[in-house]
Design a protein around this motif. Structure first.
Motif, short mmCIF file in Angstrom:
data_model
loop_
_atom_site.label_atom_id
_atom_site.label_comp_id
_atom_site.label_asym_id
_atom_site.label_seq_id
_atom_site.Cartn_x
_atom_site.Cartn_y
_atom_site.Cartn_z
N GLU A 18 -1.65 14.70 -1.25
CA GLU A 18 -2.45 15.05 -2.47
C GLU A 18 -3.65 14.14 -3.02
N MET A 19 -4.50 14.61 -3.34
CA MET A 19 -5.42 13.59 -3.86
C MET A 19 -6.13 13.88 -5.26
N LEU A 20 -6.15 13.05 -5.90
CA LEU A 20 -6.65 13.23 -7.52
C LEU A 20 -8.24 12.92 -7.37
N LEU A 21 -9.00 13.83 -7.78
CA LEU A 21 -10.33 13.75 -7.93
C LEU A 21 -10.63 13.40 -9.57
N GLY A 22 -11.13 12.20 -9.69
CA GLY A 22 -11.27 12.08 -11.19
C GLY A 22 -12.63 12.04 -11.58
N ASN A 23 -12.78 12.49 -12.93
CA ASN A 23 -14.17 12.73 -13.32
C ASN A 23 -14.99 13.84 -12.80
N VAL A 24 -14.54 14.68 -12.64
CA VAL A 24 -14.99 16.07 -12.02
C VAL A 24 -15.13 16.98 -13.37
N GLU A 25 -16.55 17.22 -13.27
CA GLU A 25 -16.97 18.01 -14.47
C GLU A 25 -16.04 19.36 -14.62
N GLU A 26 -15.64 19.94 -15.79
CA GLU A 26 -14.80 20.95 -15.93
C GLU A 26 -15.45 22.39 -15.29
N SER A 27 -16.73 22.26 -15.33
CA SER A 27 -17.61 23.71 -14.84
C SER A 27 -17.73 23.71 -13.42
N ILE A 36 -15.38 19.00 2.43
CA ILE A 36 -16.14 19.62 3.64
C ILE A 36 -17.12 18.67 4.34
N ARG A 37 -18.13 18.47 3.38
CA ARG A 37 -19.14 17.88 3.79
C ARG A 37 -19.03 16.42 4.15
N TYR A 38 -17.80 15.89 3.48
CA TYR A 38 -17.65 14.63 4.01
C TYR A 38 -16.43 14.44 4.93
N GLY A 39 -16.03 15.55 5.67
CA GLY A 39 -15.02 15.44 6.71
C GLY A 39 -14.01 15.81 6.33
N PHE A 40 -13.48 16.23 5.11
CA PHE A 40 -12.02 16.55 4.87
C PHE A 40 -11.79 18.22 5.32
N PRO A 41 -10.52 18.28 5.50
CA PRO A 41 -10.03 19.62 6.08
C PRO A 41 -10.39 20.43 4.72
N GLN A 42 -9.97 22.04 4.93
CA GLN A 42 -9.88 22.91 3.87
C GLN A 42 -8.70 22.58 3.03
N VAL A 45 -7.72 7.92 5.45
CA VAL A 45 -8.76 7.60 6.34
C VAL A 45 -9.95 8.22 5.68
N LEU A 46 -10.03 9.27 5.25
CA LEU A 46 -11.04 10.05 4.58
C LEU A 46 -11.26 9.49 3.19
N GLN A 47 -10.41 9.28 2.24
CA GLN A 47 -10.68 8.77 0.87
C GLN A 47 -11.82 7.95 0.56
N LEU A 100 -18.27 7.72 -5.34
CA LEU A 100 -19.36 8.54 -5.03
C LEU A 100 -20.30 9.40 -6.20
N PHE A 101 -21.38 9.25 -6.18
CA PHE A 101 -22.15 10.02 -7.49
C PHE A 101 -22.39 11.37 -7.15
N TRP A 102 -21.75 12.47 -7.78
CA TRP A 102 -21.86 13.89 -7.45
C TRP A 102 -21.96 14.73 -8.64
N LYS A 103 -22.88 15.55 -8.74
CA LYS A 103 -22.96 16.26 -9.82
C LYS A 103 -22.97 15.35 -11.18
N ASN A 104 -23.80 14.63 -11.11
CA ASN A 104 -24.02 13.66 -12.34
C ASN A 104 -23.11 12.89 -12.86
#
Length: 85
Positions: free
Chosen positions: A3-12, A23-29, A59-61, A67-71
């Motif tokens: 499990e990985m917690l992605l923080g600061n992800v816009e609710e929308s 997937i763009r950064y090499g993670f599996p589905q 290894v992927l984290q 990373l700056f994504w979606k502002n």
């Protein structure tokens, strides 16, 4: 399972967009996403990978942590394996 917690992800942001981003950064589905509401400014998404080990995610984290994504600057934190016995 890992499990990985992605923080600061816009609710929308949709689960599909999160999957495409990973997937763009090499993670599996991912297997599942659970939304974790923040105190208004920093909602998160718990991303569950049933077919990946914690070492595999470790290894992927670094590819997406801070990373700056979606502002927003996204944080990626691995959740320690839980003992469900």
């Amino acid at each position: 399972m890992a499990e990985m917690l992605l923080g600061n992800v816009e609710e929308s942001v949709t689960d599909e967009e999160i999957g495409e981003f990973l997937i763009r950064y090499g993670f599996p589905q991912f297997s599942e996403i659970q939304r974790v509401p923040g105190a208004g400014s920093r909602p998160s998404a718990l991303v569950i990978f049933n077919d990946v080990t914690a070492d595999g995610l470790r290894v992927l984290q670094p590819r997406i942590h801070n990373l700056f994504w979606k502002n927003r600057t996204i944080t990626a934190l691995l959740i320690p394996t839980r003992d469900e016995s």
